[in-house]
Design a protein around this motif. Structure first.
Motif, PDB file in Angstrom:
ATOM      1  N   THR A 197      29.809  -0.127  -5.862  1.00 14.31           N
ATOM      2  CA  THR A 197      28.694   0.932  -4.942  1.00 14.31           C
ATOM      3  C   THR A 197      28.711   2.280  -4.860  1.00 14.31           C
ATOM      4  OG1 THR A 197      29.250   0.134  -2.694  1.00 14.31           O
ATOM      5  CG2 THR A 197      28.479   3.072  -2.200  1.00 14.31           C
ATOM      6  N   ALA A 198      30.096   2.245  -6.161  1.00 17.22           N
ATOM      7  CA  ALA A 198      30.008   3.679  -6.770  1.00 17.22           C
ATOM      8  C   ALA A 198      29.185   3.057  -7.729  1.00 17.22           C
ATOM      9  CB  ALA A 198      31.465   3.369  -7.483  1.00 17.22           C
ATOM     10  N   GLU A 244      25.863   2.275  -7.803  1.00 15.40           N
ATOM     11  CA  GLU A 244      24.966   2.517  -7.185  1.00 15.40           C
ATOM     12  C   GLU A 244      24.312   3.986  -7.687  1.00 15.40           C
ATOM     13  OE1 GLU A 244      24.280   1.784  -3.535  1.00 15.40           O
ATOM     14  OE2 GLU A 244      24.773   0.256  -3.544  1.00 15.40           O
ATOM     15  N   CYS A 283      25.293   7.799  -5.706  1.00 16.17           N
ATOM     16  CA  CYS A 283      26.919   7.010  -5.051  1.00 16.17           C
ATOM     17  C   CYS A 283      27.241   8.458  -5.888  1.00 16.17           C
ATOM     18  CB  CYS A 283      27.559   5.590  -5.391  1.00 16.17           C
ATOM     19  SG  CYS A 283      28.900   5.907  -5.068  1.00 16.17           S
ATOM     20  N   SER A 291      31.143   9.542  -4.557  1.00 14.54           N
ATOM     21  CA  SER A 291      32.358   8.373  -4.930  1.00 14.54           C
ATOM     22  C   SER A 291      32.149   7.606  -3.208  1.00 14.54           C
ATOM     23  CB  SER A 291      33.333   9.572  -4.263  1.00 14.54           C
ATOM     24  OG  SER A 291      32.863   9.978  -3.161  1.00 14.54           O
ATOM     25  N   PHE A 292      33.123   6.774  -3.227  1.00  9.25           N
ATOM     26  CA  PHE A 292      33.275   5.724  -2.429  1.00  9.25           C
ATOM     27  C   PHE A 292      34.938   5.038  -2.379  1.00  9.25           C
ATOM     28  CE2 PHE A 292      34.307   1.154  -1.080  1.00  9.25           C
ATOM     29  CZ  PHE A 292      33.347   1.776   0.325  1.00  9.25           C
ATOM     30  N   GLU A 297      31.981   7.599   2.004  1.00  9.95           N
ATOM     31  CA  GLU A 297      31.313   7.314   1.194  1.00  9.95           C
ATOM     32  C   GLU A 297      30.219   8.343   0.825  1.00  9.95           C
ATOM     33  OE1 GLU A 297      29.540   2.814   1.547  1.00  9.95           O
ATOM     34  OE2 GLU A 297      29.329   4.368   3.452  1.00  9.95           O
ATOM     35  N   PHE A 320      27.204  10.468  -1.372  1.00 13.56           N
ATOM     36  CA  PHE A 320      26.121  10.442  -1.461  1.00 13.56           C
ATOM     37  C   PHE A 320      25.605  11.635  -1.673  1.00 13.56           C
ATOM     38  CE2 PHE A 320      26.604   6.341   0.182  1.00 13.56           C
ATOM     39  CZ  PHE A 320      26.030   4.942  -0.847  1.00 13.56           C
ATOM     40  N   LEU A 334      21.284   7.479   0.211  1.00 10.21           N
ATOM     41  CA  LEU A 334      21.946   7.063   1.415  1.00 10.21           C
ATOM     42  C   LEU A 334      21.675   6.067   1.929  1.00 10.21           C
ATOM     43  CD1 LEU A 334      24.384   5.967   3.401  1.00 10.21           C
ATOM     44  CD2 LEU A 334      23.429   8.113   4.321  1.00 10.21           C
ATOM     45  N   HIS A 341      21.029   3.138  -0.058  1.00  8.00           N
ATOM     46  CA  HIS A 341      22.190   2.555  -0.035  1.00  8.00           C
ATOM     47  C   HIS A 341      22.489   1.146   0.553  1.00  8.00           C
ATOM     48  CE1 HIS A 341      26.753   1.057  -0.124  1.00  8.00           C
ATOM     49  NE2 HIS A 341      26.640   1.993   1.409  1.00  8.00           N
TER      50      HIS A 341
END
Length: 71
Positions: free
Chosen positions: A33-34, A36, A39, A41-42, A58, A60, A66, A69
């Motif tokens: 995810t980071a 993507e 993004c 932060s996750f 999360e 975005f 989002l 994602h």
């Protein structure tokens, strides 16, 4: 965090005895995810008092990021 950013907070609960597998899966998801686009932060947290409880936070850059994602 800018005014356009979107924060998504998710509470998860693993099956009894599956806490380690859940944590390992979330570590992989965190890295994916980071990477993507969009993004910011996750992170995830695991409860100390209820080990099967997890919290994902999360951030975005936009609602559109989002949405991408979530697909």
């Amino acid at each position: 965090m800018s005014l356009n950013n979107v924060r998504r907070i998710v509470r998860l609960k693993s099956h009894d005895g599956a806490e380690t597998r859940m944590r390992e899966a979330l570590i992989l998801l965190q890295g994916e995810t980071a990477a993507e686009p969009g993004c910011v932060s996750f992170e995830f947290l695991q409860s100390l008092s209820v080990p099967e409880g997890f919290l994902l936070i999360e951030d975005f850059a936009s609602p559109a990021a989002l949405e991408v994602h979530m697909q």
